[in-house]
Design a protein around this motif. Structure first.
Motif, short mmCIF file in Angstrom:
data_model
loop_
_atom_site.label_atom_id
_atom_site.label_comp_id
_atom_site.label_asym_id
_atom_site.label_seq_id
_atom_site.Cartn_x
_atom_site.Cartn_y
_atom_site.Cartn_z
N GLN A 1 -1.65 7.51 0.18
CA GLN A 1 -2.35 8.55 -0.57
C GLN A 1 -1.40 9.69 -0.85
O GLN A 1 -0.58 10.06 -0.03
CB GLN A 1 -3.49 9.13 0.29
CG GLN A 1 -4.73 8.28 0.37
CD GLN A 1 -5.60 8.44 -0.85
OE1 GLN A 1 -5.57 7.61 -1.74
NE2 GLN A 1 -6.36 9.51 -0.89
N PRO B 1 -4.56 7.69 -4.69
CA PRO B 1 -3.56 6.76 -4.16
C PRO B 1 -2.25 6.93 -4.92
O PRO B 1 -2.25 7.08 -6.13
CB PRO B 1 -4.16 5.38 -4.44
CG PRO B 1 -5.58 5.62 -4.78
CD PRO B 1 -5.75 7.02 -5.19
N ASP C 1 0.86 -1.19 0.00
CA ASP C 1 0.00 0.00 0.00
C ASP C 1 0.89 1.23 0.00
O ASP C 1 1.58 1.50 0.97
CB ASP C 1 -0.89 -0.03 1.25
CG ASP C 1 -1.59 1.31 1.47
OD1 ASP C 1 -1.99 1.57 2.61
OD2 ASP C 1 -1.73 2.06 0.49
#
Lengths: 305, 554, 296
Positions: C58, C65, C55
């Motif tokens: 942001q 993202p 991940d």
């Protein structure tokens, strides 16, 4: 650093090959070799051609301001006038004389690029000597770090540094210098790896010479060849990179008559037929880089043998 | 008829008949205070004569031709600096996109006239501390829900609330607080202001470019997916950093502005140069703004049509009044006198500009007092002043950033000041480095001794008179703290009619010419480029591009 | 390392997003929302722990993202680079070989000197030149490289051709020179002479031995050029208004968009390492000495 005295061995034509037999003679060999190399250099067509070009720009850089009109003198009402008798290469968007700006523009780039390359060479050589000589853990760790630096794109880093510290000649020199060092260190390391196996190095160690002396006193003079070649090659890239960063606005700051900056300020105007403020600085960059490359070529062939 | 009008409105009518204001200005002033347009038009024709004004260029005439319906309209615009979130919109690219699908209460057009959009009419109370707006009925959002007065109040309170971090907060400080907007019934919204304000309608107009009317349940995380609004265009596709496409809204309320093209494609340009090359290459039909100095090819290209709008956009060259060498106002006056304004207007801006007279009162404003003499270059006087002040041959750093013609302006300032022995060192960076954290102590913009800052167009000078010049102003780069000025500013803001405004303006203009904390040397025109085969495009000096009536010439 | 470097950058992210004229209260509110008011360590930890799980977080400047931004940008630049490589590698190798085969002739001179000069001219000059001649002058190609969404492969090539050609010009000289040097070396090498003596036609000799060996240094060069290429990309992407990784990183640097910067540079580093790795592999595959040893 070199040991004086002993006459050159009869095989003086064997330029640059290591004669492991005699320690002292090696330094002499280098001196003789240098003379021979210089002679070779002088005969090399590409070296001479390159030297002429670069020499011209060096003259511009040093004496330029004395003989041309003020490159910063603006006259906006008379902007973008085509080349004429009064203004040989025309005027730019602020009415400044393009010819003066091209001539004087040599100065900044001839300060930044060589200094940056020297910095890179010094750093790179030091790193190369250390990693090449010590091997083992030191080499591994340092090499990894060096490789990490190699992966960093120069222009992006240049941008970051310029944003952080403000664009200036100094930041440009530091950035390019530090980021080019890894490449040079690799070449030096490779050369050192070969050298360290030679007998004169073990001889020096047997004599209990201190390590710094071995590195800088014994090995360094013998890897000068590749270092010089690297220097001239990197110089071309340094000029290129500095011009590119200036084009982006993160290199040599306005209102310097830097060539990259001139192109970026004027390229939107070419479609209006205003070609001269873009063409001449571009030609200058190209000429200088070609000149440096020619010198690099000449130097490389002279050291190749 | 006069008996029914308020005192303010009568005053305006009197001014018109007495010739203080021209027809155009009468219509504009009348509109500002909310007189209905047909009435104003009637009075105008009954009472006065036509006045020449505004701008005229070949592009103007060409742009008025009749167009064919349909086709894909392509616009080139600056890349939006942020998300397309109405709270965050802060540059021309983003405000131009925002205004396609969403609308304002009032639209401030190219003549600085307020045109009713989602508001039908508006009027002040006696002292201008309370304004009542009538909201248009029967307007729907793209998803079919009706637009109500509650939405209007909610939108304004949203932006006025400091917790929401809206870009428009600075426009409301001292003017409107959270909760100041109330929907009193279905058709009415009342604004309770913090202080009397004669130009308040401009705060509700497209001048305050964040204030598009949003549904009261506005959610910033979902809004960017559909750009929900009441406007003539509906979002089709948004590609961040690349462009955005819109399709017509068939249920648009304004039948006089029904959408002619089939699609509107907006392309984002990272650098001005790319946009200039783009329109010359025929890739877009309209380039929403370009600068004279970089866009010279467009000015001379016979295949490009240019629209010029006289505007109030300018650059502020500030001098720190509390820091050497500028503490003595004689030094500041000297600097102002050294500038060759002809070079700037004619050379740098290719004559696409008005002269600035060191105050925010641009020639385009009707409130500007034109009798105040224009400052001109006078090198001898400047040298004398410097000698008097005992400040000769000093060195100072000039800071600005790389934007349009600002670096070149800085170079010209450097040159002009050399004549008096002042050595100016330029420090030109990018926007981020110049603005820093945008608070005192952490921002070259606000801390530098000498700097150039850009200001976009506004329909009235209130914004320019406030934050950059008031003693407690948050944009006060020159650290100008002058109680007399503050009082004059309040006088100007509270003035409800033209004459009072002009009187206050004159006093401000004269004071600023004397104190000169900031040099305003030019107010440049807004330039748009069009293909000559295109017509019907409505641009505003703010950066709004209305192509609903646009298309290929018939 | 990159995190620290980026932290040194002046400026506050929230302020960058909202711009200088926004009220300070707004900026504080946004800072809180973005988490940039946490301590440096907290921020770095937060980023690293998400990064390893894939991940990338942001982007505060763009509210999208990071993975979207970076991946889109890399794919875009990748297309451009791919087109450039497809053109330049065969062209340059052919050029180098031809030059070597005719060593010292006019053809050789032209190719070598021409290549050298082309490399000396900065990318932005080529870009401006091409736009002037091919876009505005002849109207053959668009002035921007940003092709419309959903464009077919041929349209994409049409848009990307000019910027790709700029890259080609810059790379050609160096690769051709390497190929030429490698070919000359191969031509003079023992195994070539052996092959010729054995009676093989020259063409076969070239194909089988010389080419393979001239490719070796070339591949090494191409891989190392990958890093330098990224820099050139920034300039070309800016001029041609193309949303590639160069432009994305440049924007991230000025906006102090640290997540994008970190991820972007890291991924470029990875790409570079992978390229070097592939080069190494190809090198050993093609190097006859290595293979012979393996065969034995």
């Amino acid at each position: 650093m070199s040991v004086p005295g002993q006459p050159a061995p009869a095989g003086a034509t064997e330029i640059g090959t290591a004669s492991p037999a005699v320690v002292g003679a090696r330094s002499d060999d280098s001196r003789v070799a240098t003379k021979e190399r210089l002679a070779l250099l002088m005969r090399s067509k590409s070296f001479l051609a390159g030297a002429v070009v670069v020499g011209f720009f060096v003259l511009c850089a040093i004496f330029g301001e004395l003989i041309v009109k003020d490159p910063l003198a603006s006259d906006p009402i008379n902007d973008l006038i085509a080349p004429s008798a009064d203004s040989w290469l025309g005027t730019d968007k602020l009415g400044r004389d393009v010819f003066s700006r091209v001539i004087v523009g040599a100065r900044d780039i001839l300060i930044v690029a060589p200094l940056a390359t020297i910095l890179a060479t010094v750093l790179g050589t030091a790193l190369g000597l250390i990693t090449g000589y010590f091997r083992g853990v030191v080499d591994d760790v340092l090499s990894r770090i060096i490789e990490a630096f190699l992966a960093l794109p120069v222009i992006i880093m240049g941008l970051l540094v310029a944003v952080a510290l403000g664009p200036s000649k100094t930041t440009l020199i530091l950035t390019i210098g530090i980021l080019f060092a890894p490449l040079i260190s690799r070449t030096v390391r490779a050369a050192v790896l070969t050298e360290r196996e030679l007998e004169y190095v073990s001889a020096a160690r047997l004599r209990n010479e201190r390590t710094p002396y071995i590195l800088f006193g014994e090995i360094l003079p013998n890897v000068m060849g590749p270092i010089i070649v690297e220097f001239t090659v990197r110089l071309g890239y340094a000029i290129f990179t500095a011009a590119g960063l200036s084009f982006l606005g993160f290199g040599i700051p306005a209102p310097s008559p830097d060539w990259g900056l001139q192109v970026s300020e004027h390229y939107s105007l070419i479609s209006g037929g205003f070609w001269w403020p873009v063409l001449f600085p571009s030609l200058a960059i190209a000429a200088l880089v070609i000149g440096v490359n020619l010198i690099a070529d000449g130097v490389a062939s002279a050291f190749e043998r | 008829m006069r008996a029914q009008r308020s005192e303010l409105e009568n005053h305006i009518i009197d001014e018109y008949r007495a010739g203080y204001i021209g027809r155009r200005e009468f219509m504009r002033r009348g509109a500002v205070v909310g007189m209905s347009l047909p009435l104003v038009g009637f009075l105008a024709s009954a009472c006065g004569t036509e006045e020449k004004g505004g701008s005229s260029a070949d592009g103007e005439e060409s742009n008025k031709a009749a167009v064919k319906k349909g086709g894909v309209f392509k616009t080139g615009i600056q890349i939006p600096g942020s998300d397309l979130d109405p709270l965050k919109v802060n540059n021309q690219g983003s405000l131009g996109v925002l205004a396609q699908s969403a609308e304002f209460l009032i639209f401030s057009d190219r003549d600085l006239k307020p045109v009713p959009r989602l508001a039908e009419s508006w009027e002040p109370n006696d002292d201008g501390s309370q304004w009542t707006f009538k909201i248009r009925q029967g307007v729907k959002y793209h998803d079919g829900t009706p637009m109500t007065s509650e939405d209007v109040a909610a939108t304004f309170n949203l932006h006025a609330d400091p917790d929401n971090g809206s870009n428009a907060l600075s426009a409301f400080t001292g003017v409107l607080s959270k909760g100041g907007a109330q929907a009193t019934d279905e058709t009415t919204v009342v604004f309770e202001l913090d202080a009397p304000n004669g130009n308040f309608p401009f705060n509700t107009s497209s001048d305050n470019y964040n204030l598009v009317i949003l549904p009261k349940g506005f959610d910033p995380t979902t809004w960017p997916k559909n750009f929900q609004g009441t406007g003539p265009w509906r979002l089709d596709k948004y590609s961040p950093n690349q462009g955005v496409t819109f399709t017509p809204n068939p249920d648009y309320w304004d039948k006089t502005r029904s959408v002619l093209p089939e699609r509107h494609e907006m392309t984002f340009y990272e650098k001005e140069a790319a946009g200039i090359l783009g329109i010359q290459g025929g890739e877009v039909d309209v380039l929403s703004q370009f600068s004279a100095i970089n866009g010279k090819p467009l000015l001379t290209d016979p295949n490009i049509s240019v629209i010029e709008l006289r505007a109030a956009q300018h650059r502020q060259l500030h001098m720190r009044t509390d820091k050497e060498p500028f503490t003595d106002k004689r030094v500041r006056q000297a600097v102002a006198l050294l500038l060759n304004r002809d070079n700037i207007v004619k050379g740098l801006l290719e004559e696409k500009s008005d002269y600035g007279n060191d105050s925010p009162f641009a020639p385009v404003y009707r409130t500007t007092d034109k009798t105040v003499a224009q400052r001109k270059q006078d090198v001898e006087k400047a040298k004398a002043l410097l000698a008097e002040a005992g400040k000769e041959n000093f060195s100072v750093e000039l800071r600005t950033w790389e934007n349009f013609e600002m670096p070149q302006y800085a170079a010209l300032v450097q040159n002009d000041l050399k004549a008096a022995g002042i050595d100016v060192k330029l420090n030109i960076t990018d926007a981020g480095s110049y603005y820093g954290d945008a608070v005192f102590g952490k921002s070259p913009w606000l801390d530098s001794t000498f700097g150039i800052t850009e200001y976009g167009h506004r329909g009235v000078p209130n914004v320019y008179l406030g934050a950059p010049l008031k003693s407690d102003g948050t944009w006060n780069s020159s650290h100008f703290k002058n109680k007399a000025y503050d009082a004059l500013n309040t006088e100007y803001v509270a003035a409800l009619d033209l004459q009072t405004q002009r009187t206050a303006a004159k006093k401000i203009q004269e004071m600023l010419l004397d104190e000169v904390p900031i040099i305003f040397s030019y107010f440049y025109f807004y330039l748009s480029a069009l293909k000559p085969t295109i017509a019907g495009v409505n641009v505003s000096a703010m950066g709004h591009v209305d192509v609903t009536q646009g298309g290929v010439k018939a | 390392m990159i995190f620290l470097a980026a932290q040194v950058l002046p400026g506050d992210v929230a302020r960058r997003i909202l711009g200088p004229f926004a009220d300070q209260a707004s900026v504080d509110a946004l800072s809180k929302e973005l988490g940039t008011d946490r301590s440096l360590i907290a921020q770095y930890w937060g980023w690293i722990s998400s990064f390893v799980t894939g991940d990338l977080g942001q982007s505060p400047a763009q509210s999208r993202p990071v993975s979207d931004i970076v991946v889109d940008a890399i794919v875009a630049s990748g297309k451009l680079a791919l087109l450039a490589f497809i053109i330049v590698v065969p062209l340059a190798i052919a050029g180098g070989v031809v030059a070597a085969m005719n060593e010292g002739s006019l053809r050789d001179r032209l190719i070598s000197v021409g290549g050298l000069s082309a490399t000396a001219i900065p990318e932005f000059v080529w870009a401006v030149l091409f736009i002037l001649v091919f876009s505005l002058g002849l109207g053959l190609f668009p002035t921007t490289a940003q092709f419309p969404e959903g464009a077919g492969i041929f349209t994409q090539i049409k848009y990307l051709l000019l910027p790709a050609l700029c890259l080609v010009c810059v790379l050609f000289g160096y690769i051709a020179r390497m190929a030429r040097a490698g070919t000359i070396e191969a031509l003079e090498a023992d195994y070539t002479r052996t092959a010729v003596l054995k009676g093989l036609a020259q063409r076969t000799v070239i194909r089988r031995h010389v080419l393979r060996n001239s490719l070796l240094p070339t591949i090494a060069v191409v891989a190392t050029q990958a890093g330098y290429l990224i820099g050139g990309l920034v300039i070309i992407e800016l001029i041609f208004n193309y949303q590639g990784i160069g432009l994305a990183l440049a924007r991230a640097a000025t906006q102090k968009d640290i997540p994008v910067l970190q991820s972007g540079i890291l991924i470029i580093g990875v790409v570079y390492l992978v390229a070097t790795l592939i080069a190494d592999i190809l090198y050993s595959v093609l190097n006859p000495r290595v293979r012979l040893e393996a065969a034995e």
